[in-house]
Write an enzyme that holds these catalytic residues in place. Structure first.
Site, PDB file in Angstrom:
ATOM      1  N   HIS A  80       0.876  -1.191   0.000  1.00 60.02           N
ATOM      2  CA  HIS A  80       0.000   0.000   0.000  1.00 60.02           C
ATOM      3  C   HIS A  80       0.903   1.229   0.000  1.00 60.02           C
ATOM      4  O   HIS A  80       1.521   1.533  -1.001  1.00 60.02           O
ATOM      5  CB  HIS A  80      -0.927  -0.107   1.220  1.00 60.02           C
ATOM      6  CG  HIS A  80      -2.026   0.900   1.299  1.00 60.02           C
ATOM      7  ND1 HIS A  80      -2.374   1.723   0.264  1.00 60.02           N
ATOM      8  CD2 HIS A  80      -2.884   1.207   2.315  1.00 60.02           C
ATOM      9  CE1 HIS A  80      -3.379   2.491   0.637  1.00 60.02           C
ATOM     10  NE2 HIS A  80      -3.713   2.203   1.875  1.00 60.02           N
ATOM     11  N   HIS A  87      -2.834  -2.400  -9.830  1.00 62.63           N
ATOM     12  CA  HIS A  87      -3.722  -1.768  -8.855  1.00 62.63           C
ATOM     13  C   HIS A  87      -4.983  -2.599  -8.777  1.00 62.63           C
ATOM     14  O   HIS A  87      -5.442  -3.124  -9.788  1.00 62.63           O
ATOM     15  CB  HIS A  87      -4.049  -0.334  -9.292  1.00 62.63           C
ATOM     16  CG  HIS A  87      -4.603   0.494  -8.200  1.00 62.63           C
ATOM     17  ND1 HIS A  87      -5.927   0.466  -7.841  1.00 62.63           N
ATOM     18  CD2 HIS A  87      -4.000   1.354  -7.341  1.00 62.63           C
ATOM     19  CE1 HIS A  87      -6.114   1.283  -6.829  1.00 62.63           C
ATOM     20  NE2 HIS A  87      -4.957   1.826  -6.495  1.00 62.63           N
ATOM     21  N   ASP A  93       2.474   5.343  -7.279  1.00 60.79           N
ATOM     22  CA  ASP A  93       3.755   5.245  -6.585  1.00 60.79           C
ATOM     23  C   ASP A  93       4.944   4.984  -7.494  1.00 60.79           C
ATOM     24  O   ASP A  93       6.083   4.978  -7.029  1.00 60.79           O
ATOM     25  CB  ASP A  93       3.684   4.143  -5.525  1.00 60.79           C
ATOM     26  CG  ASP A  93       2.969   4.640  -4.287  1.00 60.79           C
ATOM     27  OD1 ASP A  93       3.043   5.846  -4.037  1.00 60.79           O
ATOM     28  OD2 ASP A  93       2.339   3.827  -3.601  1.00 60.79           O
TER      29      ASP A  93
HETATM   30  N1  ACO Z   1       4.212  -7.234 -10.939  1.00 66.33           N
HETATM   31  C1  ACO Z   1       4.053  -8.440 -11.538  1.00 66.33           C
HETATM   32  N2  ACO Z   1       2.895  -9.116 -11.580  1.00 66.33           N
HETATM   33  C2  ACO Z   1       1.855  -8.538 -10.967  1.00 66.33           C
HETATM   34  C3  ACO Z   1       1.934  -7.285 -10.310  1.00 66.33           C
HETATM   35  C4  ACO Z   1       3.179  -6.629 -10.314  1.00 66.33           C
HETATM   36  N3  ACO Z   1       3.319  -5.447  -9.742  1.00 66.33           N
HETATM   37  N4  ACO Z   1       0.739  -6.960  -9.778  1.00 66.33           N
HETATM   38  C5  ACO Z   1      -0.076  -7.971 -10.094  1.00 66.33           C
HETATM   39  N5  ACO Z   1       0.595  -8.923 -10.808  1.00 66.33           N
HETATM   40  C6  ACO Z   1       0.039 -10.163 -11.397  1.00 66.33           C
HETATM   41  C7  ACO Z   1      -0.165 -11.222 -10.323  1.00 66.33           C
HETATM   42  O1  ACO Z   1       0.956 -12.064 -10.220  1.00 66.33           O
HETATM   43  C8  ACO Z   1      -1.380 -11.943 -10.867  1.00 66.33           C
HETATM   44  O2  ACO Z   1      -0.950 -12.797 -11.921  1.00 66.33           O
HETATM   45  P1  ACO Z   1      -1.642 -14.248 -12.137  1.00 66.33           P
HETATM   46  O3  ACO Z   1      -3.064 -13.944 -12.484  1.00 66.33           O
HETATM   47  O4  ACO Z   1      -0.853 -14.870 -13.206  1.00 66.33           O
HETATM   48  O5  ACO Z   1      -1.508 -14.939 -10.805  1.00 66.33           O
HETATM   49  C9  ACO Z   1      -2.225 -10.831 -11.486  1.00 66.33           C
HETATM   50  O6  ACO Z   1      -1.269  -9.826 -11.881  1.00 66.33           O
HETATM   51  C10 ACO Z   1      -3.250 -10.223 -10.547  1.00 66.33           C
HETATM   52  O7  ACO Z   1      -2.571  -9.821  -9.348  1.00 66.33           O
HETATM   53  P2  ACO Z   1      -3.209  -9.754  -7.907  1.00 66.33           P
HETATM   54  O8  ACO Z   1      -2.149  -9.880  -6.893  1.00 66.33           O
HETATM   55  O9  ACO Z   1      -4.351 -10.730  -7.856  1.00 66.33           O
HETATM   56  O10 ACO Z   1      -3.818  -8.292  -7.914  1.00 66.33           O
HETATM   57  P3  ACO Z   1      -4.354  -7.519  -6.650  1.00 66.33           P
HETATM   58  O11 ACO Z   1      -5.444  -6.655  -7.147  1.00 66.33           O
HETATM   59  O12 ACO Z   1      -4.653  -8.444  -5.533  1.00 66.33           O
HETATM   60  O13 ACO Z   1      -3.090  -6.646  -6.189  1.00 66.33           O
HETATM   61  C11 ACO Z   1      -1.541  -4.882  -5.969  1.00 66.33           C
HETATM   62  C12 ACO Z   1      -2.950  -5.287  -6.415  1.00 66.33           C
HETATM   63  C13 ACO Z   1      -1.338  -5.303  -4.498  1.00 66.33           C
HETATM   64  C14 ACO Z   1      -1.426  -3.357  -6.043  1.00 66.33           C
HETATM   65  C15 ACO Z   1      -0.519  -5.556  -6.870  1.00 66.33           C
HETATM   66  O14 ACO Z   1      -0.712  -5.160  -8.208  1.00 66.33           O
HETATM   67  C16 ACO Z   1       0.929  -5.309  -6.426  1.00 66.33           C
HETATM   68  O15 ACO Z   1       1.444  -6.022  -5.572  1.00 66.33           O
HETATM   69  N6  ACO Z   1       1.606  -4.251  -7.023  1.00 66.33           N
HETATM   70  C17 ACO Z   1       2.937  -3.910  -6.622  1.00 66.33           C
HETATM   71  C18 ACO Z   1       2.905  -3.084  -5.332  1.00 66.33           C
HETATM   72  C19 ACO Z   1       2.369  -1.673  -5.561  1.00 66.33           C
HETATM   73  O16 ACO Z   1       2.756  -0.978  -6.495  1.00 66.33           O
HETATM   74  N7  ACO Z   1       1.457  -1.223  -4.681  1.00 66.33           N
HETATM   75  C20 ACO Z   1       0.903   0.119  -4.695  1.00 66.33           C
HETATM   76  C21 ACO Z   1      -0.551   0.104  -5.000  1.00 66.33           C
HETATM   77  S1  ACO Z   1      -1.146   1.746  -5.175  1.00 66.33           S
HETATM   78  C22 ACO Z   1      -1.315   2.314  -3.576  1.00 66.33           C
HETATM   79  O17 ACO Z   1      -1.577   1.615  -2.642  1.00 66.33           O
HETATM   80  C23 ACO Z   1      -1.149   3.712  -3.389  1.00 66.33           C
END
Ligand code: ACO
Length: 421
Positions: free
Chosen positions: A262, A301, A357
């Site tokens: 987050h 996201h 971010d």
């Molecule tokens: N890099 C690589 N793969 C990713 C990423 C990423 N940043 N984010 C999601 N994926 C992939 C997952 O592996 C998954 O793949 P699969 O379907 O083959 O298993 C798919 O995309 C869906 O991902 P989830 O984890 O189910 O998505 P969720 O909505 O739960 O997570 C999150 C959202 C936590 C923001 C995620 O995208 C992440 O971890 N991003 C990196 C951290 C980040 O930038 N956070 C800031 C968010 S903005 C904020 O809070 C201000």
């Protein structure tokens, strides 16, 4: 076509028709038809926890509005304090209302001297976000009237105090971690400039930050002020539903913001860019991400499935800041990462785009903030959003938040004495 859905219990053949209202269906009908059958939705993927009139977000269209006003217009024309007023009160202030609000905030920027002693008690290398969370919680002990959450006047006072004191506490956490004396607020300065003064002032009688940097920080504050039911806001509303005072609830929200998924993401972005080290390493890094070895930080996201509108504004702000500070050397790696990821089917098919971010950390770093301060910089403006939701939660719902669970542990068994285990 009926604007409703029907739920049928195949065990009994009973059906209930539920109207679709404001894009949702009430869980009440489900509960009445299927008592004891819970909807399993651990990460709230399909659950609206509340109704809200504060922020509108359309993740498929990349739209973000505070109280109906597009984020792009607010970022261009408004100030953070005006936006905080808008979030809290629902309308933009008149000129005189804004002047009064600015004065009230100014009046409350100072902290109790004991707060400094409290901060001084932390270890020299304590993370500033840990210090901030604890100090916000400690404020509830300084203002016992904060418990009167149903007294609107008293509640409004705590809101003003919290918004006003966040920069003072944030800068204090930083000064402690670098062993510098705390700087008192300079109330001749505007909100972002005052924060920069408390961060960087050394021996000069009056610290005047570069107006470009001050405005850039204010824009970042506007962009981070609210984002509807994210993890920390959900924590705020949940804790608020137990009728905890606003300081304790804000500390809980700040704790939720601390996590790398987050508010800690921009810190993770800088660490990732530093580890990658050079443009040549970008392609192998992306290959590792695709192979499941870590995530591309600052991408993806839960709600946005297209460009995060805040990321577009931040990219512009970055150019303005770098014109003053010089380019952050990590920028080229970030641009290359974005280019490679956005032309790769892994990211495109999963709708993973840069989020707020991805670039904010580069700006903060260029402005001289240590990376440990990044989540703290997020918490300062998000406090106004958290408080708007806290108040809305109190005003709209009389019930405590209390989800159910699906128990999948052991069934009943008899206690076993030690010698029989
Ligand atoms: N890099 C690589 N793969 C990713 C990423 C990423 N940043 N984010 C999601 N994926 C992939 C997952 O592996 C998954 O793949 P699969 O379907 O083959 O298993 C798919 O995309 C869906 O991902 P989830 O984890 O189910 O998505 P969720 O909505 O739960 O997570 C999150 C959202 C936590 C923001 C995620 O995208 C992440 O971890 N991003 C990196 C951290 C980040 O930038 N956070 C800031 C968010 S903005 C904020 O809070 C201000």
């Amino acid at each position: 076509m009926a604007e409703s859905i029907s739920i049928t219990d195949n065990r009994t053949g009973e059906t209930v028709e539920v109207p679709i209202e404001d894009g949702g269906v009430s869980a009440d009908a489900w509960r009445k038809l299927l008592p004891g059958i819970w909807f399993h939705d651990p990460a709230f993927m399909a659950t609206a926890g509340c109704t809200s009139a504060i922020t509108y977000l359309d993740g498929d269209a990349g739209v973000l509005r505070y109280r109906g006003y597009p984020i792009e217009q607010l970022a261009e024309k408004s100030t953070y304090l005006e936006v905080a007023y808008l979030l809290l009160k629902g309308e933009l202030p008149s000129k005189s209302e804004l002047e009064t609000w600015n004065d009230e905030i100014r009046f409350h920027t100072f902290e109790h001297e004991n707060t400094k002693d409290f901060l001084k008690g932390f270890h020299y290398d304590a993370h500033p976000m840990g210090m901030l969370i604890s100090t916000i919680a400690a404020l509830s002990t300084f203002y016992p009237d904060a418990k009167l959450i149903n007294d609107r006047e008293v509640r409004a006072k705590q809101v003003t105090r919290l918004i006003a004191k966040m920069p003072t506490l944030a800068a204090g956490a930083h000064r402690h971690s670098v062993g510098m004396p705390f700087v008192y607020p300079d109330n001749s300065l505007d909100f972002p400039s005052n924060f920069l003064s408390m961060m960087w002032k050394v021996a000069e009688p009056h610290y005047e930050p570069d107006p470009v940097l001050s405005r850039a920080l204010d824009v970042l504050f506007i962009l981070h002020a609210d984002h509807e039911q994210n993890c920390s806001t959900t924590a705020m509303r949940t804790v608020g539903s137990s009728h905890a005072d606003p300081y304790s609830a804000t500390a809980a929200a700040a704790a939720a913001l601390y996590g790398p998924r987050h508010g800690g993401a921009n810190e993770a972005v800088i660490r990732m860019l530093t580890d990658i080290g050079s443009i040549e390493n970008v392609e192998p890094f992306i290959a590792d991400v695709k192979a499941g070895k870590g995530r591309l930080q600052g991408f993806g996201h839960r709600v946005y499935k297209i460009n995060d509108p805040r990321a577009t504004i931040i990219k512009r702000t970055a150019d303005e800041v770098f014109a003053v500070t010089g380019k952050n050397p990590l920028l080229d790696i970030a641009l290359k990462l974005e280019e490679v990821a956005l032309s790769d089917d892994y990211f495109v098919s999963r709708k993973l785009y840069p989020n707020v971010d991805f670039y904010s950390g580069l700006i903060y770093q260029a402005m001289g903030f240590p990376i440990e301060m990044f989540p703290v910089l997020f918490a300062i403006p998000r406090t106004s959003g958290w408080l708007a939701h806290y108040i809305e939660g109190l005003d709209r719902s009389s019930r405590i938040v209390r989800p159910r669970q699906l128990y999948d542990g052991e069934s009943v068994r008899d206690y076993v004495a030690f010698d029989a285990r």
